[in-house]
Design a protein around this motif. Structure first.
Motif, short mmCIF file in Angstrom:
data_model
loop_
_atom_site.label_atom_id
_atom_site.label_comp_id
_atom_site.label_asym_id
_atom_site.label_seq_id
_atom_site.Cartn_x
_atom_site.Cartn_y
_atom_site.Cartn_z
N ALA A 140 30.01 -13.95 -73.98
CA ALA A 140 29.74 -12.95 -73.10
C ALA A 140 29.78 -13.46 -71.65
CB ALA A 140 28.50 -11.90 -73.53
N ASP A 141 30.04 -12.48 -70.66
CA ASP A 141 29.70 -12.86 -69.32
C ASP A 141 28.02 -12.93 -68.78
OD1 ASP A 141 29.03 -10.25 -68.78
OD2 ASP A 141 31.01 -9.70 -67.91
N LEU A 142 28.01 -13.00 -67.86
CA LEU A 142 26.42 -13.06 -67.40
C LEU A 142 25.62 -11.86 -67.22
CD1 LEU A 142 27.64 -15.97 -67.32
CD2 LEU A 142 25.82 -16.76 -65.80
N VAL A 143 26.33 -11.03 -67.07
CA VAL A 143 25.49 -9.58 -66.73
C VAL A 143 24.83 -9.09 -68.02
CG1 VAL A 143 26.20 -7.26 -66.15
CG2 VAL A 143 27.49 -9.16 -65.47
N GLY A 144 23.57 -8.72 -67.93
CA GLY A 144 22.97 -8.32 -69.19
C GLY A 144 21.77 -9.58 -69.35
N SER A 145 20.94 -9.04 -70.44
CA SER A 145 20.06 -9.81 -71.07
C SER A 145 20.44 -10.93 -71.80
CB SER A 145 18.84 -9.25 -71.45
OG SER A 145 19.42 -8.55 -72.89
N ASP A 146 19.66 -12.27 -72.01
CA ASP A 146 20.41 -13.19 -73.04
C ASP A 146 20.56 -12.60 -74.20
OD1 ASP A 146 20.48 -14.95 -71.20
OD2 ASP A 146 18.54 -15.68 -71.53
N GLY A 147 19.55 -11.90 -74.85
CA GLY A 147 19.46 -11.24 -76.05
C GLY A 147 20.74 -10.23 -76.46
N TYR A 148 20.83 -9.34 -75.52
CA TYR A 148 21.82 -8.33 -75.58
C TYR A 148 23.26 -9.30 -75.68
CZ TYR A 148 25.05 -4.37 -74.78
OH TYR A 148 26.05 -3.47 -74.97
N ASN A 149 23.37 -10.15 -74.81
CA ASN A 149 24.70 -10.88 -74.78
C ASN A 149 25.23 -11.50 -75.93
OD1 ASN A 149 25.72 -9.87 -72.48
ND2 ASN A 149 24.76 -11.09 -71.20
N TYR A 150 23.90 -12.44 -76.55
CA TYR A 150 24.33 -12.77 -77.89
C TYR A 150 24.86 -12.15 -79.17
CZ TYR A 150 23.30 -16.07 -81.51
OH TYR A 150 23.15 -16.78 -82.92
N SER A 151 24.03 -10.86 -79.08
CA SER A 151 24.58 -9.90 -80.16
C SER A 151 25.95 -9.33 -79.68
CB SER A 151 23.47 -8.84 -79.90
OG SER A 151 24.10 -7.71 -80.82
N LEU A 152 26.40 -9.10 -78.50
CA LEU A 152 27.53 -8.71 -78.02
C LEU A 152 28.61 -9.77 -78.47
CD1 LEU A 152 29.43 -6.55 -76.73
CD2 LEU A 152 28.95 -7.69 -74.54
N GLY A 153 28.22 -10.98 -78.02
CA GLY A 153 29.21 -12.18 -78.49
C GLY A 153 29.44 -12.31 -79.91
N LEU A 169 29.93 -16.77 -87.57
CA LEU A 169 28.45 -17.10 -87.56
C LEU A 169 27.83 -17.82 -86.33
CD1 LEU A 169 28.43 -19.11 -91.15
CD2 LEU A 169 28.09 -16.43 -90.44
N VAL A 170 28.51 -18.18 -85.47
CA VAL A 170 28.16 -18.55 -84.15
C VAL A 170 28.47 -18.00 -82.69
CG1 VAL A 170 28.08 -20.83 -82.72
CG2 VAL A 170 28.35 -21.10 -85.03
N SER A 171 27.66 -17.67 -82.07
CA SER A 171 27.73 -16.82 -81.02
C SER A 171 26.87 -17.61 -79.75
CB SER A 171 27.25 -15.20 -80.97
OG SER A 171 27.28 -15.00 -79.62
N TYR A 172 27.49 -18.00 -78.73
CA TYR A 172 27.31 -18.67 -77.63
C TYR A 172 26.61 -17.57 -76.65
CZ TYR A 172 29.17 -23.13 -79.52
OH TYR A 172 29.27 -24.20 -79.99
N GLY A 173 26.86 -16.27 -76.90
CA GLY A 173 26.38 -15.32 -75.68
C GLY A 173 26.95 -15.78 -74.35
N GLU A 174 25.93 -15.76 -73.62
CA GLU A 174 26.39 -15.96 -72.12
C GLU A 174 26.09 -17.46 -71.69
OE1 GLU A 174 22.37 -15.07 -69.69
OE2 GLU A 174 23.62 -13.41 -70.23
N THR A 175 25.91 -18.31 -72.73
CA THR A 175 25.59 -19.62 -72.42
C THR A 175 26.62 -20.61 -71.94
OG1 THR A 175 25.51 -20.52 -74.58
CG2 THR A 175 23.45 -19.59 -73.73
#
Length: 221
Positions: free
Chosen positions: A106-119, A143-149
């Protein structure tokens, strides 16, 4: 013979064997962008000098776009993304012994938790698309999501390049007959090997100059 000449002898022997085995030219008509590389890599895989998963992963990345992007705050697949996934699916379909993993970002807009779920949802959307096209879910992981990291472009704002999934080779299917036989190089270069063509045998009705059984031509001037 010098000790350090052994790898060269092995490589040369393998090249000759693959080029002339059973009267066939291995890889005839297959252009992978580096003449001779498949044969050499095949040798290195067979001798354990190259990890077969790594070799297949490099081939996948070379032949197919591995990344798709998503609209902002969405896990919906665009027509462009579907076209790329169709190409990935065609490659995956060729290798029933191989497993693949989809990483969501995910990009860096939004919270870490939300972006992890989105990824994660994006990765699952890709796996679902593959499954709908007949690929077994047992060979696909989301199974793996890097979210915004792990952004491609470091920016706090919306960035399409960061809203992506990446498909990668992850390993081989456990207990698959081909894998149990250890034929990793055959798996990696299946298209290359299947491209073999028979070498035509040229015969003539009369003995020629190159025929050891030919009679000497009559003397004349």
């Amino acid at each position: 013979m010098a000790k350090n000449s052994t790898p060269l002898v092995l490589a040369t022997t393998a090249l000759l064997a693959l080029a002339a085995c059973d009267g066939k030219i291995i890889g005839e008509g297959v252009d992978e962008g580096g003449f001779g590389n498949p044969t050499m890599t095949n040798l290195l895989v067979q001798t354990g000098q190259i990890n077969p998963v790594q070799a297949l992963g490099e081939r996948f990345a070379r032949e197919v776009p591995t990344t798709i992007t998503f609209p902002f705050n969405s896990a919906q697949l665009t027509p462009e993304a579907r076209a790329t996934l169709d190409r990935q699916a065609n490659f995956i379909r060729q290798f029933p012994e191989v497993r693949f993993r989809v990483y969501g970002h995910a990009d860096l807009v939004g919270s870490d938790g939300y972006n992890y779920s989105l990824g994660k949802r994006r990765a699952e959307a890709v796996v679902g698309y593959f499954a709908a096209r007949g690929l077994s879910r047992s060979r696909l992981e989301a199974l793996v999501s890097y979210g915004e990291t792990r952004p491609v472009i470091q920016t706090p704002g919306p960035e399409e390049a960061n809203r992506r999934t990446v498909t990668e080779v992850s390993g081989f299917v456990a207990r698959h007959p081909t894998v149990l036989d250890g034929k990793y190089a055959d798996i990696i270069y299946r298209t290359y090997i299947e491209g073999a063509v028979s070498v035509p045998t040229t015969t003539t009705g009369a003995a020629g100059a190159g025929d050891p059984g030919a009679s000497a031509p009559p003397a004349g001037g």
